[in-house]
Design an enzyme around this catalytic site. Sequence first.
Site, short mmCIF file in Angstrom:
data_model
loop_
_atom_site.label_atom_id
_atom_site.label_comp_id
_atom_site.label_asym_id
_atom_site.label_seq_id
_atom_site.Cartn_x
_atom_site.Cartn_y
_atom_site.Cartn_z
N CYS A 159 2.87 -4.67 0.23
CA CYS A 159 3.48 -5.33 -0.92
C CYS A 159 2.41 -5.92 -1.84
O CYS A 159 1.81 -6.95 -1.53
CB CYS A 159 4.44 -6.43 -0.45
SG CYS A 159 5.22 -7.35 -1.79
N CYS A 209 3.33 -9.37 -3.23
CA CYS A 209 3.14 -10.45 -2.25
C CYS A 209 1.67 -10.83 -2.10
O CYS A 209 1.33 -12.01 -2.02
CB CYS A 209 3.68 -10.03 -0.89
SG CYS A 209 5.38 -9.42 -0.88
N ASP A 210 0.80 -9.83 -2.03
CA ASP A 210 -0.58 -10.06 -1.60
C ASP A 210 -1.65 -9.77 -2.64
O ASP A 210 -2.83 -10.02 -2.40
CB ASP A 210 -0.87 -9.21 -0.35
CG ASP A 210 0.05 -9.55 0.81
OD1 ASP A 210 0.45 -10.71 0.90
OD2 ASP A 210 0.36 -8.65 1.60
#
Length: 318
Positions: A136, A139-140
């Site tokens: 993701c 997300c990261d």
Amino acid sequence: MAEYKSKILIIGSGPAGYTAGIYAARAGLSPIIVSGPQIGGQLTITTDVENFPGFPTPVAGTQLMEDMRQQALKLGVEIIEDRITEVDFSRRPFECNSENHNLFVGDAVIIATGASARWLGLPSEDKFRGFGVSGCATCDGFFYRGRDVAVVGGGNTAVEEALYLTNFANSVTLIHRRDSLRADKIMQERLANNHKINVEWDSVVEEVLGAENPLGVTAVRLKNVKTDAIKDLAVEGLFIAIGHHPNTDIFKSQIELDAEGYIITKANSCQTSVDGIFAAGDVQSGKFRQAVIAAGSGCQACLEAERYIAALNDNSNA
């Protein structure tokens, strides 16, 4: 075999499932959560979470999910560590059988089983998952500011991830096993016009390379599928963007699913094709895949389930 009965039965223990449980408990509905095989969901394979509201400093994904679990337990949610393997939504109360031969019965059911990222299946990928390997970018991606990263895939998701990562990364290499992309034409044009993105055509990842102490990715070993040539690409992050699989196999004959297996719900609702069965989180839509959105839909599903149960009680008392 034990039998568990609840007004609201929740299948799945990620952000959507825990949030639904928290709201159901506060409504006095004595909910039961059946955790599923991955307790806490996909966030448990994420390291630091920096975009969930209420945490001014990053929180580990495992800790965030444990906090949600403890909150649910404190409010009276019963959490059973088991996996539902068969459901019968043809009559009410709804019945679900489990891997441990338990029977779960609910007046309403909230499905929050999520979607699982598709991975390459490499041992080295597993080793560095959460330590340079991610599923993701949203997300990261922030953690790779100023670094060189790579994305695996050739569809819209992969191109979107690559473009998003250019907001942070020094360079982004898209790795694709073919000589052309499956992404929409406009997405391909955006990719081609971004000077930060390079493409490794006709290539697959053979191995993820990295350091042991501290554990982290340093490169990926690529193989050209046409020439068999091997090369090492220096990167500090590898994002796998080859799709997700909604965890809906056991519901195929029970409720309506779309062509990709996601649960179809009514517009602006978590209501499925069967009255009293609700869906929340990534199992409902693969578009955003964000914990805060999953939590929000868990709240919505519970509020709808609560109204459904209230209507059942009104009808029975009429």
